[in-house]
Design an enzyme around this catalytic site. Structure first.
Site, mmCIF file in Angstrom:
data_model
loop_
_atom_site.group_PDB
_atom_site.id
_atom_site.type_symbol
_atom_site.label_atom_id
_atom_site.label_comp_id
_atom_site.label_asym_id
_atom_site.label_seq_id
_atom_site.Cartn_x
_atom_site.Cartn_y
_atom_site.Cartn_z
ATOM 1 N N ARG A 88 0.818 -1.212 0.000
ATOM 2 C CA ARG A 88 0.000 0.000 0.000
ATOM 3 C C ARG A 88 0.845 1.253 0.000
ATOM 4 O O ARG A 88 0.296 2.353 -0.005
ATOM 5 C CB ARG A 88 -0.833 0.012 1.270
ATOM 6 C CG ARG A 88 -2.261 -0.417 1.068
ATOM 7 C CD ARG A 88 -2.809 -0.585 2.459
ATOM 8 N NE ARG A 88 -4.174 -0.286 2.566
ATOM 9 C CZ ARG A 88 -5.114 -1.220 2.719
ATOM 10 N NH1 ARG A 88 -4.815 -2.484 2.680
ATOM 11 N NH2 ARG A 88 -6.352 -0.853 2.888
ATOM 12 N N ARG A 127 -21.729 -3.302 4.252
ATOM 13 C CA ARG A 127 -20.939 -4.542 4.437
ATOM 14 C C ARG A 127 -21.168 -5.134 5.831
ATOM 15 O O ARG A 127 -21.202 -4.421 6.823
ATOM 16 C CB ARG A 127 -19.445 -4.250 4.268
ATOM 17 C CG ARG A 127 -18.584 -5.439 4.714
ATOM 18 C CD ARG A 127 -17.200 -5.418 4.204
ATOM 19 N NE ARG A 127 -16.433 -4.271 4.634
ATOM 20 C CZ ARG A 127 -15.187 -4.026 4.211
ATOM 21 N NH1 ARG A 127 -14.614 -4.842 3.351
ATOM 22 N NH2 ARG A 127 -14.539 -2.972 4.636
ATOM 23 N N ARG A 160 -17.881 -3.329 10.364
ATOM 24 C CA ARG A 160 -16.547 -2.842 10.727
ATOM 25 C C ARG A 160 -16.605 -1.389 11.200
ATOM 26 O O ARG A 160 -17.326 -0.581 10.607
ATOM 27 C CB ARG A 160 -15.598 -2.971 9.522
ATOM 28 C CG ARG A 160 -14.849 -4.281 9.521
ATOM 29 C CD ARG A 160 -14.083 -4.533 8.265
ATOM 30 N NE ARG A 160 -13.188 -3.452 7.840
ATOM 31 C CZ ARG A 160 -12.380 -3.523 6.787
ATOM 32 N NH1 ARG A 160 -12.348 -4.644 6.070
ATOM 33 N NH2 ARG A 160 -11.615 -2.516 6.439
ATOM 34 N N ARG A 171 -10.142 7.064 4.367
ATOM 35 C CA ARG A 171 -9.383 5.949 3.761
ATOM 36 C C ARG A 171 -9.109 6.241 2.283
ATOM 37 O O ARG A 171 -8.057 5.883 1.760
ATOM 38 C CB ARG A 171 -10.158 4.634 3.940
ATOM 39 C CG ARG A 171 -10.064 4.100 5.374
ATOM 40 C CD ARG A 171 -11.169 3.111 5.713
ATOM 41 N NE ARG A 171 -11.132 1.887 4.952
ATOM 42 C CZ ARG A 171 -12.144 1.012 4.921
ATOM 43 N NH1 ARG A 171 -13.244 1.229 5.603
ATOM 44 N NH2 ARG A 171 -12.038 -0.078 4.201
#
Ligand code: AP5
Length: 218
Positions: A88, A127, A160, A171
């Site tokens: 990353r 999610r 999450r 993010r």
């Protein structure tokens, strides 16, 4: 086959990695999952990583590089691997090249999953992840048969903490600053293949299998 999956949050890397791992019988190595496990167990790595993850920041390179090095040194990667969420940063990409060179390997293909921030926010907001087996669901797109219960192991599904809209946007900024240069890094090496993360899971999987066949990787 040695695969690297790159892309912004919610592009579908983890979902596709799980399908490919089963089909091709090669291990799925996800740094996000490893770090969440460490946080859950309260290990020293987990304690150091937790604050960064909650804020949507990257965990410092030296911590993540150490766990990936350890995993790549294990025999489990002999037949290949699917790296999801690593590298990353440019430093991580360089470390990966070096560690793979030491064991006579290199990334065969780097898949770049492209998607939009709008799609990502909608996907991550919905999610749900199984606490027991880590399976991923989505309340609308990929709903579990029974609310909040995993189809596969009957574990409890949870959301999450870093999937709230503000953290997802953070993010994305971190991704643009730190991870986008990794895409150019692999583009220059000729191993990058761009795919649409917006496609349906099965449709994208067919495209990927055809790509691997064309490149004589399977
Ligand atoms: P990590 O867990 O790696 O998160 P991420 O890269 O942001 O990716 P996501 O898991 O959010 O998305 P995904 O692309 O895998 O999408 P998914 O398939 O789940 O990292 C979390 C944190 O850990 C980081 O912020 C950082 O702090 C730390 N970290 C991890 N690695 C690090 C590293 N190398 N260096 C430093 N720090 C690191 O899909 C999302 C949702 O959409 C699901 O609900 C799914 O069911 C649904 N969905 C998926 N595909 C489709 C589709 N095709 N159609 C419809 N719905 C779909």
């Amino acid at each position: 086959m040695n695969l690297v999956l790159l892309g912004p949050p919610g592009a579908g890397k983890g979902t596709q990695a799980k399908v490919l791992s089963q089909k091709l019988n090669i291990p799925h190595i996800a740094t996000g999952d490893m770090l969440r496990q460490a946080v859950g167990k309260g290990t020293s790595l987990g304690k150091k990583a937790k604050g960064y993850m909650l804020k949507g920041e990257l965990v410092p390179d030296e911590l993540v590089i150490a766990i990936v090095r350890e995993t790549l040194a294990k025999a489990v990667v002999e037949k290949g691997f699917i790296l999801d969420g690593f590298p990353r940063t440019l430093k991580q990409a360089e470390m990966l090249d070096e560690a793979l060179e030491n064991i006579g390997k290199k990334p065969d293909v780097v898949l770049y999953f492209k998607t939009s921030i709008e799609k990502s926010v909608a996907r991550l907001g919905g999610r749900r992840v199984c606490r027991k087996c880590g399976a991923n669901f989505h309340v609308k797109n990929i709903p579990p048969k029974k609310d909040s219960i995993c189809d596969y192991c009957k574990g409890e599904l949870y959301q999450r903490k870093d999937d709230g809209e503000e953290t997802v946007k953070r993010r994305w900024s971190v991704y643009a600053e730190e991870t986008a240069p990794v895409i150019s890094y692999y583009e220059k090496k000729g191993t990058l293949r761009e795919v649409s993360g917006d496609l349906d899971v099965g449709e994208l999987n067919k495209i990927l299998i055809a790509l691997f066949q064309r490149e004589k990787l399977i």
